[in-house]
Design an enzyme around this catalytic site. Structure first.
Site, mmCIF file in Angstrom:
data_model
loop_
_atom_site.group_PDB
_atom_site.id
_atom_site.type_symbol
_atom_site.label_atom_id
_atom_site.label_comp_id
_atom_site.label_asym_id
_atom_site.label_seq_id
_atom_site.Cartn_x
_atom_site.Cartn_y
_atom_site.Cartn_z
ATOM 1 N N ASP A 1 38.464 64.401 35.118
ATOM 2 C CA ASP A 1 37.209 64.079 35.792
ATOM 3 C C ASP A 1 36.060 65.017 35.439
ATOM 4 O O ASP A 1 35.085 65.103 36.170
ATOM 5 C CB ASP A 1 37.418 64.073 37.319
ATOM 6 C CG ASP A 1 37.685 65.464 37.856
ATOM 7 O OD1 ASP A 1 38.316 66.258 37.153
ATOM 8 O OD2 ASP A 1 37.257 65.752 38.974
ATOM 9 N N GLU A 2 36.163 65.713 34.320
ATOM 10 C CA GLU A 2 35.093 66.632 33.921
ATOM 11 C C GLU A 2 34.802 66.525 32.436
ATOM 12 O O GLU A 2 35.721 66.512 31.615
ATOM 13 C CB GLU A 2 35.507 68.090 34.200
ATOM 14 C CG GLU A 2 35.559 68.461 35.657
ATOM 15 C CD GLU A 2 36.007 69.898 35.828
ATOM 16 O OE1 GLU A 2 35.402 70.791 35.214
ATOM 17 O OE2 GLU A 2 36.982 70.112 36.551
ATOM 18 N N ASP B 1 30.812 66.344 36.619
ATOM 19 C CA ASP B 1 31.988 66.511 37.470
ATOM 20 C C ASP B 1 32.006 65.372 38.494
ATOM 21 O O ASP B 1 31.063 65.226 39.270
ATOM 22 C CB ASP B 1 31.866 67.864 38.179
ATOM 23 C CG ASP B 1 33.141 68.270 38.908
ATOM 24 O OD1 ASP B 1 33.337 69.485 39.084
ATOM 25 O OD2 ASP B 1 33.916 67.384 39.305
#
Length: 417
Positions: free
Chosen positions: A112-113, A10
């Site tokens: 973003d993960e 993350d």
DNA sequence: TCTGGGGTCCTAGGACCC
DNA sequence: TCTGGGGTCCTAGGACCC
């Protein structure tokens, strides 16, 4: 049974970190991450909300999603920078490329993960926790931004682990650690416990994840229906979902919506905004090789009343003109005349637009299809602004409304996930 | 000119059929 | 004719995620 090793990666304050790294690389002496700052939308066009906040902005009580006006009230010196979505796409892909060196079983969960199934990677890279530290440090050194990595035996716990202490940390959250590390957290921090569920639980004195884990599942089911059992299992650290290389085996729908820079108060302007939305949606449908069988129009009034209207269509289509015509019909049936702040068009019940289905299209539509295809090609080569309908001239409305409000070429971010 | 955009999934009611 | 009931489809809205 083999215990899997799952990692969740993350990016810390993703948009803001990427913005900060980019600025440092281009000679800006200030690191945005070290001061109270946010990435925020354009207030002039009524997109003025906080998209991401820096860690120093957090003590001021600034929340993602709140208005920039409110954020500035809480923190008078707040630094606000505009978003740069194409940069974020590049950073997201660079992160994915680095992670793929460690596992081929990898799932991009959002911009973003990422989830990594590290089970088979142990043979190559050794101890998973040490490997997580190596990955984290490599991302920091080579890409210039920090991440949190959660390590566990399932996706839910890996994700909850990555949320623990930030930034630039590795946390394990194996089932035997759940009671110690997760049960004391407020119930709203559990994945899938949003505002509505948290309120129902808190009203009944379920305030921590531990309270939820130890509640009676039948009682939870009475209150929350099937969602009650889901969050009860999550609170106990149970999750059987697998890391999927493609998160969406089939795309279910494609939509486009926008908050207009001004209130829409007449039907013609409404239809024009719908056209700009349909242009984007229909193009994306065609590029992906789909046809749609369900069109939905939604609107939000300037008083934030939300409503929607949808209709099934019995001849699947990917034609801009056809979809726009239907969207206008739905709009006319839906709109009560109140000033409109936000309009959306969505296409779902997608089916493949395969060769043999071409026979279903009538002769007349064949010309329209050829037209759409020609336009798609021109836009692909010369950019989305290269051709647009004359009705947009001097209308003050973007001819191809994209979700980000920025001048962004398709495919848009979400269509790549 | 305070309040974004893109998704997925679930629920509930009504229509309709047998 | 004191009025069932299962099943599917369609539609609107809500909840959640990022």
């Amino acid at each position: 049974m083999l215990q899997r090793i799952i990692m969740h990666v993350d990016v810390n304050s993703a948009y803001l970190s990427w913005e900060a790294a980019h600025r440092l690389q281009h000679g800006d002496p200030l690191d945005l991450r070290t001061v109270p700052s946010v990435v925020g939308g354009n207030e002039q066009t009524r997109h003025g909300i906080v998209l991401t906040k820096s860690i120093p902005a957090k003590p001021f009580g600034i929340q993602t999603g709140e208005t920039l006006h409110s954020a500035r009230t809480k923190c008078p010196g707040l630094l606000v920078v505009p978003p740069n979505y194409s940069l974020y796409m590049q950073c997201s892909q660079a992160l994915g490329d680095l992670l793929r060196e460690y596992s081929s079983l990898i799932e991009q969960y959002s911009v973003d993960e990422y989830f990594l199934d590290f089970t088979d990677s142990k043979k190559l890279f050794g101890d998973p926790i040490q490997a997580a530290y190596n990955i984290k440090n490599r991302i920091r050194e080579e890409l210039g931004f920090t991440v949190n990595i959660g390590v566990s035996s399932n996706k839910l716990l890996a994700k909850m682990g990555s949320e623990l202490q930030k930034p630039d940390r590795v946390h394990t959250l194996f089932p035997e650690e759940v009671e110690k590390k997760m049960w004391s957290l407020p119930v709203e921090e559990l994945f899938m416990v949003g505002r509505a569920t948290a309120k129902k639980l808190q009203d009944r004195s379920v305030r921590t994840i531990g309270h939820l884990a130890n509640a009676d599942p039948d009682w939870l089911k009475l209150i929350l229906k099937s969602h009650g059992l889901l969050v009860w299992n999550y609170a106990n650290g149970r999750d059987l979902s697998l890391v999927r290389i493609n998160r969406h085996p089939v795309v279910k729908g494609m939509g486009n919506s926008t908050t207009t820079a001004f209130d829409v108060e007449d039907r013609e302007t409404g239809h024009l905004v719908l056209l700009s939305l349909v242009e984007t949606v229909a193009t994306r449908i065609r590029v992906a090789g789909y046809c749609t069988q369900l069109i939905s129009v939604s609107l939000r009034t300037n008083e934030f009343q939300h409503c929607s209207h949808q209709r099934k269509i019995y001849t699947a289509t990917d034609c801009t003109k056809t979809i726009h015509h239907l969207a206008c019909e739905l709009f006319d049936e839906l709109w009560q005349g109140h000033p409109i702040r936000h309009l959306g068009v969505s296409a779902s019940e997608l089916c493949r637009n395969d060769f043999f289905q071409m026979a279903l299209f009538e002769e007349l539509n064949e010309k329209q299809r050829a037209f759409d295809k020609a336009i798609d090609n021109i836009r692909k080569i010369y950019g989305s602004g290269a051709v647009y309908r004359a009705s947009f001239l001097q209308s003050g409305i973007n001819s191809m409304s994209g979700g980000t409000g920025e001048e962004i070429e398709y495919p848009v971010m979400s269509s790549l996930l």
